[in-house]
Write a protein that holds these residues in place. Structure first.
Motif, PDB file in Angstrom:
ATOM      1  N   GLY A 130       0.804  -1.218   0.000  1.00  0.00           N
ATOM      2  CA  GLY A 130       0.000   0.000   0.000  1.00  0.00           C
ATOM      3  C   GLY A 130       0.832   1.261   0.000  1.00  0.00           C
ATOM      4  O   GLY A 130       2.043   1.236   0.219  1.00  0.00           O
ATOM      5  N   VAL A 131       0.175   2.371  -0.218  1.00  0.00           N
ATOM      6  CA  VAL A 131       0.856   3.668  -0.294  1.00  0.00           C
ATOM      7  C   VAL A 131       1.417   4.099   1.060  1.00  0.00           C
ATOM      8  O   VAL A 131       2.496   4.687   1.139  1.00  0.00           O
ATOM      9  CB  VAL A 131      -0.119   4.738  -0.840  1.00  0.00           C
ATOM     10  N   LEU A 132       0.716   3.801   2.151  1.00  0.00           N
ATOM     11  CA  LEU A 132       1.137   4.267   3.479  1.00  0.00           C
ATOM     12  C   LEU A 132       2.187   3.378   4.126  1.00  0.00           C
ATOM     13  O   LEU A 132       2.601   3.631   5.249  1.00  0.00           O
ATOM     14  CB  LEU A 132      -0.072   4.371   4.414  1.00  0.00           C
ATOM     15  N   GLY A 133       2.610   2.336   3.437  1.00  0.00           N
ATOM     16  CA  GLY A 133       3.580   1.449   4.057  1.00  0.00           C
ATOM     17  C   GLY A 133       2.941   0.799   5.267  1.00  0.00           C
ATOM     18  O   GLY A 133       1.821   0.293   5.196  1.00  0.00           O
ATOM     19  N   THR A 134       3.602   0.866   6.377  1.00  0.00           N
ATOM     20  CA  THR A 134       3.107   0.222   7.603  1.00  0.00           C
ATOM     21  C   THR A 134       2.871   1.262   8.699  1.00  0.00           C
ATOM     22  O   THR A 134       3.099   1.002   9.876  1.00  0.00           O
ATOM     23  CB  THR A 134       4.103  -0.845   8.074  1.00  0.00           C
ATOM     24  N   ALA A 135       2.394   2.422   8.305  1.00  0.00           N
ATOM     25  CA  ALA A 135       2.231   3.530   9.253  1.00  0.00           C
ATOM     26  C   ALA A 135       1.374   3.146  10.453  1.00  0.00           C
ATOM     27  O   ALA A 135       1.764   3.363  11.606  1.00  0.00           O
ATOM     28  CB  ALA A 135       1.623   4.738   8.543  1.00  0.00           C
ATOM     29  N   ARG A 136       0.207   2.575  10.218  1.00  0.00           N
ATOM     30  CA  ARG A 136      -0.700   2.265  11.330  1.00  0.00           C
ATOM     31  C   ARG A 136      -0.132   1.167  12.211  1.00  0.00           C
ATOM     32  O   ARG A 136      -0.244   1.231  13.445  1.00  0.00           O
ATOM     33  CB  ARG A 136      -2.081   1.909  10.790  1.00  0.00           C
ATOM     34  N   ALA A 137       0.498   0.165  11.622  1.00  0.00           N
ATOM     35  CA  ALA A 137       1.111  -0.906  12.416  1.00  0.00           C
ATOM     36  C   ALA A 137       2.230  -0.340  13.296  1.00  0.00           C
ATOM     37  O   ALA A 137       2.348  -0.707  14.473  1.00  0.00           O
ATOM     38  CB  ALA A 137       1.656  -2.000  11.504  1.00  0.00           C
ATOM     39  N   GLN A 138       3.019   0.557  12.741  1.00  0.00           N
ATOM     40  CA  GLN A 138       4.122   1.127  13.530  1.00  0.00           C
ATOM     41  C   GLN A 138       3.597   1.986  14.682  1.00  0.00           C
ATOM     42  O   GLN A 138       4.188   1.992  15.766  1.00  0.00           O
ATOM     43  CB  GLN A 138       5.046   1.936  12.637  1.00  0.00           C
ATOM     44  N   TYR A 139       2.515   2.675  14.460  1.00  0.00           N
ATOM     45  CA  TYR A 139       1.954   3.466  15.561  1.00  0.00           C
ATOM     46  C   TYR A 139       1.434   2.557  16.663  1.00  0.00           C
ATOM     47  O   TYR A 139       1.553   2.860  17.852  1.00  0.00           O
ATOM     48  CB  TYR A 139       0.886   4.441  15.058  1.00  0.00           C
ATOM     49  N   GLN A 140       0.875   1.408  16.287  1.00  0.00           N
ATOM     50  CA  GLN A 140       0.476   0.421  17.295  1.00  0.00           C
ATOM     51  C   GLN A 140       1.688  -0.078  18.071  1.00  0.00           C
ATOM     52  O   GLN A 140       1.643  -0.205  19.297  1.00  0.00           O
ATOM     53  CB  GLN A 140      -0.200  -0.778  16.624  1.00  0.00           C
ATOM     54  N   LEU A 141       2.766  -0.388  17.357  1.00  0.00           N
ATOM     55  CA  LEU A 141       3.981  -0.851  18.028  1.00  0.00           C
ATOM     56  C   LEU A 141       4.511   0.206  18.993  1.00  0.00           C
ATOM     57  O   LEU A 141       4.954  -0.118  20.095  1.00  0.00           O
ATOM     58  CB  LEU A 141       5.061  -1.200  17.003  1.00  0.00           C
ATOM     59  N   ARG A 142       4.466   1.468  18.581  1.00  0.00           N
ATOM     60  CA  ARG A 142       4.932   2.536  19.465  1.00  0.00           C
ATOM     61  C   ARG A 142       4.099   2.583  20.745  1.00  0.00           C
ATOM     62  O   ARG A 142       4.627   2.748  21.840  1.00  0.00           O
ATOM     63  CB  ARG A 142       4.899   3.891  18.745  1.00  0.00           C
TER      64      ARG A 142
END
Length: 189
Positions: free
Chosen positions: A117-129
């Protein structure tokens, strides 16, 4: 002369030919000499279950904790599934978070991931943070490396996109700086 730097890495994608494994390899290739990376395989860990824990932590979980405690920093690579981190990576974190000592605490941690996807893994990384906040981890804030449209950045198992390679190298440098700062704060060279 400072001690060599050891990192423990997790890939949240099980498929051997995944873009996230390719990205982890590209990250490791861009680290300077003297840095070692132990990749912890998590695909065959049992699902977290307090009944299993009551009988004793599985051997692979104990081995991962030992590797992490001996490491100076952590690398977490995750695809994004349904706006979140992969279940297998979450499972590993859940197991390790229940151990004493808890191995994420105060560890400098690099996060990145790749997706089509265009956003890469932005939402997953925010969850990890968010998870690392609870675990008292030390995520590296910049650069954020969210490899979008990964199918256009890798070929024949290798990263081909120079800009992404530079971001991974910069993230590696930031992680090593965080490790050195953590050592200095602890009075270790």
């Amino acid at each position: 002369m400072s001690e060599p730097i050891k990192l423990a890495a997790f890939c949240g994608s099980l498929r051997q030919g995944s873009f996230n494994r390719m990205a982890l390899h590209a990250f490791i290739e861009r680290l300077p000499a003297g840095v070692t990376v132990s990749t912890i395989e998590i695909g065959d860990w049992p699902l977290y279950d307090a009944d299993i824990q009551a009988k004793g932590f599985p051997d692979k979980v104990q081995a991962a904790q030992k590797t992490m405690l001996e490491a100076d920093g952590v690398v977490l690579v995750s695809p994004e599934y349904n706006y979140g981190i992969s279940g297998v990576l979450k499972n590993a974190i859940d197991w390790l978070s229940r151990m004493t000592p808890q191995p994420f605490a105060a560890k400098p941690t690099a996060l990145f991931g790749a997706s089509g996807g265009v956003l890469g893994t932005a939402r997953a990384q925010y969850q990890l943070r968010q998870t690392l906040v609870f675990l008292d981890g030390r995520p590296v804030n910049k650069p954020e490396v969210m490899i979008g449209q990964a199918q256009n950045r890798f070929a024949d198992g290798k990263l081909t996109d120079e800009a992404t390679g530079k971001l991974l190298a910069d993230l590696g440098a930031a992680l090593l700086l965080a490790v050195r700062q953590s050592r200095a704060a602890a009075g270790v060279k």
